[in-house]
Every structure is written in structure tokens, then in C-alpha cells.
Scaffold this motif. Structure first.
Motif, PDB file in Angstrom:
ATOM      1  N   UNK A  93       1.354   8.788 -14.059  1.00 26.45           N
ATOM      2  CA  UNK A  93       2.607   7.926 -13.451  1.00 26.45           C
ATOM      3  C   UNK A  93       2.908   6.975 -14.415  1.00 26.45           C
ATOM      4  N   UNK A  94       1.980   6.380 -15.352  1.00 23.43           N
ATOM      5  CA  UNK A  94       2.331   5.344 -16.611  1.00 23.43           C
ATOM      6  C   UNK A  94       3.192   6.306 -17.713  1.00 23.43           C
ATOM      7  N   UNK A  95       2.900   7.741 -17.850  1.00 24.52           N
ATOM      8  CA  UNK A  95       3.639   8.352 -18.843  1.00 24.52           C
ATOM      9  C   UNK A  95       4.837   8.637 -18.238  1.00 24.52           C
ATOM     10  N   UNK A  96       5.060   8.982 -16.914  1.00 25.24           N
ATOM     11  CA  UNK A  96       6.350   9.360 -16.246  1.00 25.24           C
ATOM     12  C   UNK A  96       7.354   8.016 -16.366  1.00 25.24           C
ATOM     13  N   UNK A  97       6.785   6.873 -16.056  1.00 25.17           N
ATOM     14  CA  UNK A  97       7.519   5.736 -16.175  1.00 25.17           C
ATOM     15  C   UNK A  97       8.000   5.297 -17.194  1.00 25.17           C
ATOM     16  N   UNK A  98       6.985   5.328 -18.198  1.00 23.73           N
ATOM     17  CA  UNK A  98       7.465   5.155 -19.637  1.00 23.73           C
ATOM     18  C   UNK A  98       8.581   5.995 -20.309  1.00 23.73           C
ATOM     19  N   UNK A  99       8.467   7.375 -19.936  1.00 19.83           N
ATOM     20  CA  UNK A  99       9.761   8.045 -20.442  1.00 19.83           C
ATOM     21  C   UNK A  99      10.933   7.886 -19.905  1.00 19.83           C
ATOM     22  N   UNK A 100      10.750   7.566 -18.503  1.00 19.48           N
ATOM     23  CA  UNK A 100      11.913   7.346 -17.823  1.00 19.48           C
ATOM     24  C   UNK A 100      12.720   6.172 -18.319  1.00 19.48           C
ATOM     25  N   UNK A 101      12.014   5.161 -18.385  1.00 18.28           N
ATOM     26  CA  UNK A 101      12.644   4.032 -18.929  1.00 18.28           C
ATOM     27  C   UNK A 101      13.173   4.096 -20.130  1.00 18.28           C
ATOM     28  N   UNK A 102      12.420   4.609 -21.086  1.00 15.54           N
ATOM     29  CA  UNK A 102      12.853   4.816 -22.436  1.00 15.54           C
ATOM     30  C   UNK A 102      14.208   5.826 -22.571  1.00 15.54           C
TER      31      UNK A 102
ATOM     32  N   UNK B  22       0.616  -1.116  -0.025  1.00 18.75           N
ATOM     33  CA  UNK B  22       0.090   0.071   0.058  1.00 18.75           C
ATOM     34  C   UNK B  22       0.740   1.185  -0.087  1.00 18.75           C
ATOM     35  N   UNK B  23       2.043   1.494   0.755  1.00 16.04           N
ATOM     36  CA  UNK B  23       2.754   2.532   0.644  1.00 16.04           C
ATOM     37  C   UNK B  23       3.301   2.883  -0.400  1.00 16.04           C
ATOM     38  N   UNK B  24       3.979   1.546  -1.226  1.00 19.33           N
ATOM     39  CA  UNK B  24       4.551   1.575  -2.444  1.00 19.33           C
ATOM     40  C   UNK B  24       3.517   2.067  -3.481  1.00 19.33           C
ATOM     41  N   UNK B  25       2.278   1.587  -3.516  1.00 20.34           N
ATOM     42  CA  UNK B  25       1.327   2.045  -4.357  1.00 20.34           C
ATOM     43  C   UNK B  25       0.778   3.384  -4.413  1.00 20.34           C
ATOM     44  N   UNK B  26       0.649   3.762  -3.019  1.00 25.50           N
ATOM     45  CA  UNK B  26       0.506   5.186  -2.835  1.00 25.50           C
ATOM     46  C   UNK B  26       1.693   6.286  -3.307  1.00 25.50           C
ATOM     47  N   UNK B  27       2.648   5.771  -3.016  1.00 23.77           N
ATOM     48  CA  UNK B  27       4.093   6.571  -3.356  1.00 23.77           C
ATOM     49  C   UNK B  27       4.310   6.764  -4.902  1.00 23.77           C
ATOM     50  N   UNK B  28       4.002   5.712  -5.481  1.00 17.69           N
ATOM     51  CA  UNK B  28       4.403   5.602  -6.954  1.00 17.69           C
ATOM     52  C   UNK B  28       3.158   6.282  -7.861  1.00 17.69           C
ATOM     53  N   UNK B  29       1.898   5.815  -7.497  1.00 17.88           N
ATOM     54  CA  UNK B  29       1.014   6.491  -8.310  1.00 17.88           C
ATOM     55  C   UNK B  29       0.088   7.658  -7.696  1.00 17.88           C
ATOM     56  N   UNK B  30       0.455   8.133  -6.385  1.00 17.08           N
ATOM     57  CA  UNK B  30      -0.095   9.331  -5.796  1.00 17.08           C
ATOM     58  C   UNK B  30      -1.653   8.867  -5.306  1.00 17.08           C
ATOM     59  N   UNK B  31      -2.113   7.762  -5.577  1.00 19.30           N
ATOM     60  CA  UNK B  31      -3.270   7.248  -4.910  1.00 19.30           C
ATOM     61  C   UNK B  31      -3.342   5.851  -4.642  1.00 19.30           C
ATOM     62  N   UNK B  32      -4.061   5.322  -3.573  1.00 23.26           N
ATOM     63  CA  UNK B  32      -4.112   4.008  -3.344  1.00 23.26           C
ATOM     64  C   UNK B  32      -5.094   3.579  -4.334  1.00 23.26           C
ATOM     65  N   UNK B  33      -6.264   4.166  -4.386  1.00 18.17           N
ATOM     66  CA  UNK B  33      -7.194   3.873  -5.345  1.00 18.17           C
ATOM     67  C   UNK B  33      -7.324   4.332  -6.576  1.00 18.17           C
ATOM     68  N   UNK B  34      -7.698   3.740  -7.702  1.00 16.50           N
ATOM     69  CA  UNK B  34      -7.618   4.484  -9.039  1.00 16.50           C
ATOM     70  C   UNK B  34      -8.344   5.828  -9.120  1.00 16.50           C
ATOM     71  N   UNK B  35      -7.148   6.554  -9.885  1.00 16.67           N
ATOM     72  CA  UNK B  35      -7.557   7.938 -10.050  1.00 16.67           C
ATOM     73  C   UNK B  35      -7.033   8.107 -11.464  1.00 16.67           C
ATOM     74  N   UNK B  36      -7.905   8.409 -12.428  1.00 16.25           N
ATOM     75  CA  UNK B  36      -7.417   8.265 -13.929  1.00 16.25           C
ATOM     76  C   UNK B  36      -6.276   9.086 -14.216  1.00 16.25           C
ATOM     77  N   UNK B  37      -6.343  10.441 -13.643  1.00 18.16           N
ATOM     78  CA  UNK B  37      -5.448  11.504 -13.803  1.00 18.16           C
ATOM     79  C   UNK B  37      -4.130  11.116 -13.185  1.00 18.16           C
ATOM     80  N   UNK B  38      -4.034  10.713 -12.174  1.00 17.11           N
ATOM     81  CA  UNK B  38      -2.812  10.318 -11.429  1.00 17.11           C
ATOM     82  C   UNK B  38      -2.275   8.819 -11.866  1.00 17.11           C
ATOM     83  N   UNK B  39      -3.083   8.034 -12.187  1.00 14.42           N
ATOM     84  CA  UNK B  39      -2.419   6.659 -12.976  1.00 14.42           C
ATOM     85  C   UNK B  39      -1.785   7.184 -14.428  1.00 14.42           C
ATOM     86  N   UNK B  40      -2.571   7.898 -15.078  1.00 14.28           N
ATOM     87  CA  UNK B  40      -2.212   8.155 -16.343  1.00 14.28           C
ATOM     88  C   UNK B  40      -0.895   8.882 -16.441  1.00 14.28           C
TER      89      UNK B  40
END
Length: 198
Positions: free
Chosen positions: A136-145, A116-134
Motif C-alpha cells: 500500500x505504501x509503495x502503491x501510494x508513493x508511485x501514484x502521488x509521484x 476502520x472501513x477506510x483502513x481496511x479498504x486502503x491497506x487491505x487489513x485492519x491490523x498490521x500485515x507487513x506485505x499488505x502495508x508495504x
């Protein structure tokens, strides 16, 4: 001394990480899904805890691995990295069905507070939030590439579209097994013929 390098899946949850973990086991790796290797500090900073599993496993998958890909690369410079990805809108739909209040309650019952701590830290929300999860996905994708640009140590795969052994086995220098590629942890509305949305 280790006989082969570690294999780390740095795709986010719901990008077929469970299928990949099962596939790695079929290929002979001692793989662990969502290893407890993270610690969240002040300000939501995610740290790599001492990897106690070094002597037990040689492959690891899911969010705790993805969140620390830079640290794992520094710790194990000879490791091989697999980036599982998928269409962002399909990923968001899967997250909407997974990251629920009931999921949080289940983690609490299991005393998996670190998840739970990891989920909140990474996504910014424990439960689904479209803006925050989108974001986080884009941030991670850009960082990996950016981090692995043109690196031979990274394989990018979309197992929801092409769940096949050939590219994976070529990357890991393993023979193609005489087994179907595992479709694990599929959601209630999986993509036909795909590794679903785990």
C-alpha cells in the motif's frame, strides 16, 4: 470567496501528519486531522463525501486526505498539497506498533467505524500485515509521484529527518514563526530530534 487555497497533506498515517497538522495551526491555518470525508463502497472503492468542512477548515491531514488526493485535486484545483513521507522500514515498524487489535477495539468503542472501513479498504487489513502495508505504501508513493510529476503544487517533506519551518513556509508563502517545530504523537522509540512516527 475563499481568501486562500486549501492545504492538503497527502502523506499516510505515521509519516508525521500530526506534527504537520499542528505546524499548520501555528501558521494560522484552521487544520483538521483525519477528517471524516471518506465513504467506502462495494469492492472497497473509496469515495469523497461532500466536504462539509469547507466552511470550517482550510487544511486537512492524514489517511482520509491521502486516499482521496486525486478527487481533492479535482474538487479544489488551486489547493496546495504536502506529501509527508519517510523511510519505508521505519514506517512499517511504526505501523506494526499502531495498527493492532487494541487499536481496532478502541475505534469500535469510539464508534469510529468509518476509520476502520477506510483502513481496511486502503491497506487491505485492519491490523498490521507487513506485505499488505508495504504494498500500500509503495502503491501510494508511485501514484502521488506520477500524478504530481514536476508540479509546483506539491511539496515533499520527510519531517522525521528534517522537521524545519523553512521549506514549509516558503511553499505556503508564510513567514517563519518564532516557535519550535512541533514534535507531535511520537512513538515509544522516536528518531532523535525528529517529528517521530505519528
Amino acid at each position: 470567496p475563499r481568501s486562500r487555497p486549501f492545504v492538503f497533506c497527502i502523506g499516510l498515517s505515521k509519516t508525521a501528519t500530526t506534527s504537520l497538522n499542528d505546524a499548520l495551526k501555528i501558521l494560522g491555518f484552521d487544520a483538521i486531522h483525519l477528517p471524516p470525508i471518506t465513504e467506502v463502497g462495494t469492492g472497497g472503492k473509496i469515495y469523497l463525501k461532500w466536504p462539509w468542512w469547507v466552511s470550517k477548515f482550510d487544511a486537512a491531514t492524514d489517511l482520509s486526505v491521502a486516499a482521496l488526493f486525486r478527487e481533492l485535486h479535482a474538487e479544489f484545483p488551486n489547493a496546495r498539497f504536502i506529501y509527508t513521507t519517510r523511510d519505508i522500514d521505519r514506517w512499517l515498524d511504526s505501523c506494526r506498533r499502531h495498527f493492532t487489535v487494541e487499536m481496532v477495539r478502541t475505534r469500535v468503542r469510539q464508534k469510529n467505524f468509518w476509520v476502520l472501513e477506510l483502513t481496511e479498504a486502503f491497506y487491505g487489513s485492519l491490523v498490521y500485515d507487513e506485505d499488505k502495508y508495504r504494498a500500500a505504501f509503495e502503491r501510494h508513493d508511485e501514484a502521488v509521484r506520477a500524478f504530481f510529476e514536476d508540479s509546483p503544487d506539491l511539496l515533499e517533506v520527510d519531517l522525521t529527518k528534517d522537521p524545519s519551518w523553512e521549506r514549509l513556509c516558503a511553499f505556503l508563502r508564510k513567514p517563519v514563526p518564532d516557535a519550535a517545530f512541533p514534535f507531535s504523537n511520537r512513538g515509544s522509540q522516536p528518531v532523535t530530534g525528529s517529528a517521530g512516527d505519528e
